[in-house]
Structure formats: structure tokens, C-alpha cells
Design a protein around this motif. Sequence first.
Motif, short mmCIF file in Angstrom:
data_model
loop_
_atom_site.label_atom_id
_atom_site.label_comp_id
_atom_site.label_asym_id
_atom_site.label_seq_id
_atom_site.Cartn_x
_atom_site.Cartn_y
_atom_site.Cartn_z
N LYS A 1 51.99 30.10 72.51
CA LYS A 1 51.92 28.91 71.64
C LYS A 1 50.67 28.94 70.78
CE LYS A 1 49.93 25.01 73.73
NZ LYS A 1 49.86 23.63 74.19
N LEU B 1 53.97 44.19 71.49
CA LEU B 1 53.27 44.54 70.25
C LEU B 1 51.93 43.81 70.18
CD1 LEU B 1 53.18 45.63 67.27
CD2 LEU B 1 54.53 43.67 66.61
N TRP C 1 46.50 31.02 70.50
CA TRP C 1 45.46 31.87 71.03
C TRP C 1 44.36 30.92 71.47
CZ3 TRP C 1 41.33 34.60 67.65
CH2 TRP C 1 40.58 35.49 68.42
N GLY D 1 47.60 29.03 66.59
CA GLY D 1 49.05 29.05 66.63
C GLY D 1 49.69 29.29 65.28
N ILE E 1 47.96 43.73 68.07
CA ILE E 1 47.05 44.25 67.05
C ILE E 1 45.64 44.00 67.53
CG2 ILE E 1 46.25 44.12 64.67
CD1 ILE E 1 48.80 43.06 63.82
N ASP F 1 50.35 33.88 76.26
CA ASP F 1 51.17 35.08 76.07
C ASP F 1 51.79 35.54 77.38
OD1 ASP F 1 49.95 34.65 73.70
OD2 ASP F 1 49.08 36.64 73.48
N VAL G 1 49.79 32.46 63.72
CA VAL G 1 50.32 33.82 63.55
C VAL G 1 51.83 33.88 63.75
CG1 VAL G 1 50.30 36.15 64.54
CG2 VAL G 1 48.14 34.99 64.03
N PRO G 2 52.37 33.39 64.88
CA PRO G 2 53.82 33.55 65.06
C PRO G 2 54.63 32.86 63.97
CG PRO G 2 52.77 32.64 67.05
CD PRO G 2 51.71 32.75 66.03
N ILE H 1 54.75 39.52 71.22
CA ILE H 1 53.47 39.82 70.57
C ILE H 1 52.34 39.24 71.43
CG2 ILE H 1 54.37 40.17 68.26
CD1 ILE H 1 53.54 37.40 67.51
N1 AMP Z 1 46.39 40.28 66.85
C1 AMP Z 1 47.54 39.88 67.43
N2 AMP Z 1 48.39 40.79 67.96
C2 AMP Z 1 49.54 40.40 68.55
N3 AMP Z 1 49.92 39.14 68.68
C3 AMP Z 1 49.12 38.19 68.18
C4 AMP Z 1 47.90 38.50 67.52
N4 AMP Z 1 47.33 37.35 67.14
C5 AMP Z 1 48.15 36.36 67.55
N5 AMP Z 1 49.24 36.85 68.17
C6 AMP Z 1 50.35 36.09 68.78
O1 AMP Z 1 50.38 34.80 68.21
C7 AMP Z 1 50.11 33.80 69.19
C8 AMP Z 1 49.31 32.67 68.58
O2 AMP Z 1 48.09 33.18 68.11
P1 AMP Z 1 47.20 32.40 67.05
O3 AMP Z 1 48.08 32.11 65.89
O4 AMP Z 1 46.08 33.34 66.74
O5 AMP Z 1 46.74 31.15 67.76
C9 AMP Z 1 49.43 34.54 70.32
O6 AMP Z 1 49.60 33.85 71.53
C10 AMP Z 1 50.14 35.89 70.28
O7 AMP Z 1 51.39 35.82 70.90
#
Ligand code: AMP
Lengths: 278, 325
Positions: free
Chosen positions: A119, A60, A121, A127, A62, A39, A129-130, A6
Motif C-alpha cells: 500500500k 520485481l 513504502w 503509495g 528496483i 510488500d 508508485v503502484p 513489486i
Molecule cells: N523501487 C521500487 N521497486 C519495486 N517496487 C517498488 C519500488 N518503489 C515502490 N515500489 C512498490 O510500490 C509500493 C508503494 O511504494 P511508494 O509509492 O514508494 O510508497 C511499495 O510497497 C512497492 O510494492
Amino acid sequence: MKIVVIVRQTPDTEAKITANSSGNGIDENELKWILNPFDEFAVEEAVKIKEETGAEVVVLGIGPDRTLETIRTAMAMGGDSAIHIKDESFGSTDSYATAKLIAYKIKAMGDVDLILAGKKWIDEESGQVPIQVAAELDIPQATIATKVDVNEAAKTVKVQSEIEGGQRILELNFPALVTCERGLNEPRYASLPGIMKAKKKPLEEVTLDSIGLEELGLTKENLGIGGSRYSVDNIDIPVINRSLNVLKGGSSDMVEASEVQAAAENLTKLLREEAKII
Amino acid sequence: MSEIWVLVDTTADGKIRNVTFEVLTAAAKLKEKNSATVAAVYLGESAGSIEAELGKYGADKVYKIESPALKDFNPSAYASALSEVIKKYNPDIILGGNTMQNQDFLPRVSAKTSGGLVLDAVDVDISASSTLAIKRYRYSGKSISGMTFHDIKPMMATIRPNAFKAIEKSGAAEVVSESPEVPSQENVKILETKLVPKDRPELTEADKIVSGGRGVASTENFKLIFDIADSIGAGAGASRAAVDSGYVPYEMQVGQTGKVVAPNLYIAVGISGSVQHYAGMGSSKVIVAINKDPDAPIFQKCDYGICGDLFEVLPALTEEFKKLT
Ligand SMILES: Nc1ncnc2c1ncn2[C@@H]1O[C@H](COP(=O)(O)O)[C@@H](O)[C@H]1O
Ligand SMILES: Cc1cc2nc3c(=O)[nH]c(=O)nc-3n(C[C@H](O)[C@H](O)[C@H](O)COP(=O)(O)OP(=O)(O)OC[C@H]3O[C@@H](n4cnc5c(N)ncnc54)[C@H](O)[C@@H]3O)c2cc1C
């Protein structure tokens, strides 16, 4: 074996951030966008596993239209195909709704063994989202990975994770989710032929209307900057306002060897008596 | 408002981390605005008698969520245990330190309870609509935003270490014991845990930090950085150029793709002051720069500095620091 990576787009790290006219987000005009640096490690790891095992790698992402460029970068690095869940409001959708949508799509694919993500964004230092994807899918996670070893036959992955004050080695059963840290690998560059080839690789574009949001417990209001859990009231861009008291030499800008002792005493005194910090 | 929970963070040897007391102080600030009970929440195998220390920092209550299944940290088991107890008591707000452990399992709690979570807040408050309001950095320290939770439960946030100063009060906490059912975690095995003893404070919690950049020029020369750091009990960091050149390991990197730190004192040595480096330390209270180039960008982003050769300046400054008591 099927791997989903992702990926998210982020403003170039050099970018100067300014607030938008309503003051609750950033002005996206004229920003240059790149693949989130963490990423890159996830994509590289997926491609390495593919080279070793023949796994299939699906990218993938978004986000709004511009996200396609980042998705293509990941395919140019070696992803086989991609899914782009598209909506202009997704750029600022909160992690909770983002994770639900990602989990929904992965569930629909049905046969995913490993999910790799960054890890965090770098914009949000979040971190979330995952981990929320792993929770939605009810699968195990290993975060902040600096080593990943897949055992295809046993359907397990061994991960070295960074923890407070050290490391931990975990073994997860498939399907599993891993978030990637710097040091895991050296991401390859997307080559020119790779970029050309990426344009021809299969791309599935998913629109918001084709997803049953209600089924996911979401509404359109949950997406975009308004979000569902909280709203962003304002963004301040702090101006750098520091006293710039730099000690220089007597005859040139640089403090000469003979002046160093005095400068060290002077700085120590300022830190103690003016800044009251040591 | 009913209850504000504060997660108790402990070190590997079971000591309560200072950030827990800082977060209790933040919770006390919310309690003043909105009479609530502040409860400290321990998750683990066995809490021991932690209530006295927690009571002193303002906890009215201590929930001890204990189970053999919580001996080793497992994000899914921890999330499941905490979510069970949340369902029983329905707290409005849950706060914790922005530690790696909390970052690892609270997102799962948020997914399980449909609560909201914001990580790495630098300030918390009660909003006009009686929900939790938060300030946090975004775009890697380039902006700071104010956010208000909608009316949901629980509203969760982690707080950056050093954002609040722990204030000792007097008080005693009542103990409530809980032992929720924790589903067994067959799909994950912990094979090994390696803890490296650290002789300096963790960067993300350090009150003072000295970092070296490309100007330090070698692994051996980093001794100068460690010496001056040790003279004031500071943590030691580095720029990405120093890490990429192999002088020091990545875990020391400060910046947009390294650690984000906010100490009271940050000393940047032989670091030019790139946008990406500043993103990781720009919210430090006092920034000091040592650089031989008068035009280095860091001199436009610091409070104090010496324009000089670090190999001359550092030994002299270390001696001066050692004279302080
Ligand atoms: N809109 C998105 N689409 C795909 N992957 C995402 C998205 N937002 C976050 N991720 C994945 O989740 C990781 C952590 O993001 P975050 O939780 O926003 O700091 C990112 O490095 C991506 O691998
Ligand atoms: C996507 C991305 C992410 C990045 N993330 C980070 C990050 O997280 N952290 C980070 O730090 N960087 C990051 N960078 C790199 C950043 O752009 C800079 O390249 C880096 O910060 C430079 O490190 P430096 O200041 O040590 O080196 P330089 O810019 O080379 O500066 C060295 C300085 O040392 C001074 N100097 C040399 N010798 C002496 C001496 N004897 N005495 C005194 N001064 C001396 C020089 O005058 C110079 O100012 C990132 C870049 C990108 C593209």
C-alpha cells in the motif's frame, strides 16, 4: 496466469535515521534493510494465489545492489523468479521515474495478469508508485486491499478496498493492479530451506544502460536524489524536545490510589491553563 | 503565476470536508506571495451551490467539473476528467487534502499530465525560483524534509489535515462549469460500497486522540479509552500490541505501519512508546502519557504524564474532563 509482485527495501523500523553529509538524504551506512512490511502482504497474497491456481510469481524490484537481499526474501517466501533493475542511484529516485521503469519492464514481459504491490513504502508514506504504474499501463487499480479473490477463468479479480469510512468491493478485469494492506493475510516467514532455494531461482539483472531511457521520456538526471519533479533541499532530524512534566506519587514514582484524584485534577488544570488544549 | 487550484473534498453525504477549507487557507498564503487566482475544483456528478461556502474561505473561482460518469469515485475516470480540465486551463499549482480519495487518483493525474506530486505535506510555500516548496515528514516521522519543485506544471501536493487552520474570510466566487468527456470504465465494476457510521472523529482528521496499548489488557477495558475520548470529543486509537492482541481492529492502529496522525492533543494510555508507535504520532502538538512504569520510554517523549495505574487514573481523569465546558 502470471503475477508480478513489486517489492521495495526499507530501513529496519528500529533504525535511527541520520542525515548524510550533504544534508539532502539519509546516511545509509550501517543501516539494516528489510522488505517493506506492506510488500510482505503482497508477496504472501501472490504465493497464496499460486498455491490455489498454479500461477507463476515474478518478483520485481528496483534499487541498488543491496536490494537483491530483499528480492531473495520474496523468492524464499515462494516467488518463482525475479527481476532486479539495478542502479545505485535508484535508491532515491522519485516515484514518477520508478513507476515508468517498472511499467516499462512489465510491458516488455507482455503477459502479466495481475500486479501486486504494498500500500505504501513506510519511509515515504507515499503509495504513488503502484498507482503510477497502473496509469502508465492504462489498467485498473484497487488500492488498500483487505480481501483479494482471483477468478482465473473469468480473468477477473474481486477486491475489498478500504475507503474513507468503510469498504468497497470492486471487480477488475485482467490485467489489474492491487495494493495490499495489513489484514489481507498473515505473511509466512522465509524458511531456511526456502532461503537456500531462492539463491538458485532464476534472476534477471537489468542495468540502466540496457533500458532505452529516452524512449521512456527520462534522462539519467531524472534518476537519483536530484529527481526530475523536485529536489530535496534538506533533511532535518527533529530532536524530541518535550517538557516531560510527569506527575508522580508522594512516596514512590507511582501515583497511589489515594493520590489519583489530585493527579487527575492537576493534569486537567495543566492541559487547560498551561497547554490551553482542552 | 496564473491559478492555484484547491480540490474540493466531500463526505459521502455531500458535505464539504473541513480539510478543504484548511487547504484554501494554505492557498491564500501562497497567493499573498505570488498574486494568483485561487480556484476551488469540484469533481463529481453534481456540485450544488457550493460556491458561497468556498468563497467565504478565499476561493476566487469555483470550477464545477460535473458528469454522470463521476457519480461514483473511480480513480481512472477522475484522473481523466481532471487531466482534461488541467490541459485546458494550465494551472501552476494544485493542492488538495491528504484524503484517501486524493491519494488514490492524483498519482494517476501526475502520470497523465507529467506533473509532479508530493503527498502529505505539512507546509507549503513559494520558493526563491517561484515554484512550489514543501515540507513533509519522511522516514516515518523520523525526519522532516524541505523540497522544491523544479519548473514543471502542474505542481501538485496534498496537505495533511490539521496542518493549517481554516480561516474564514469574506468573498464570493465566480463559477465556471466544465463537463469533460470521461472514457467509460469497462474494466472495473463497483459491486458494493459499505459505509460504517462512525461515532468518533476519523483518526487522521481528529483534533484530539486517545490511544490505548497492551496495558489496557482487553476488549472490554477499551471502554475506558472510548469513555475518556468521548468526554472531549476525541478519536480513539491503539498501539500495534493492542491490535495484535485482538482488543481492537487494525483501522485503529497508530504508528509506522498504522495511521500517521498529528492531532493537537494525543493521550497515550498503557503504551510504552516504541520507535514505531512514536513514528505515527510524534508530530502531535501536545503528548500526554499514562503509564505505571516510571521507566517507560514514552515518559521521555511526552509533555505531560501521570505515572500510575490506568485503571485508577482513567476514571478519575474522565470525570475531570467531563466537568470542563
Ligand atoms: N523501487 C521500487 N521497486 C519495486 N517496487 C517498488 C519500488 N518503489 C515502490 N515500489 C512498490 O510500490 C509500493 C508503494 O511504494 P511508494 O509509492 O514508494 O510508497 C511499495 O510497497 C512497492 O510494492
Ligand atoms: C515492522 C514493525 C512495525 C511496527 N509498527 C507499529 C505500529 O504501526 N504501531 C505500533 O504501535 N507499534 C508498531 N510496532 C510494534 C512496536 O515495536 C511495539 O511492540 C508496540 O508499539 C508496543 O505496543 P504497546 O506500547 O501497547 O505495548 P508494550 O510495549 O507492551 O507496552 C505496554 C505498556 O503498558 C504499560 N502498562 C501495563 N499495564 C498498565 C496499567 N495497568 N496502567 C498503566 N500502564 C500499564 C506498561 O508499563 C507498558 O509500558 C511495529 C513493530 C515492527 C517490528
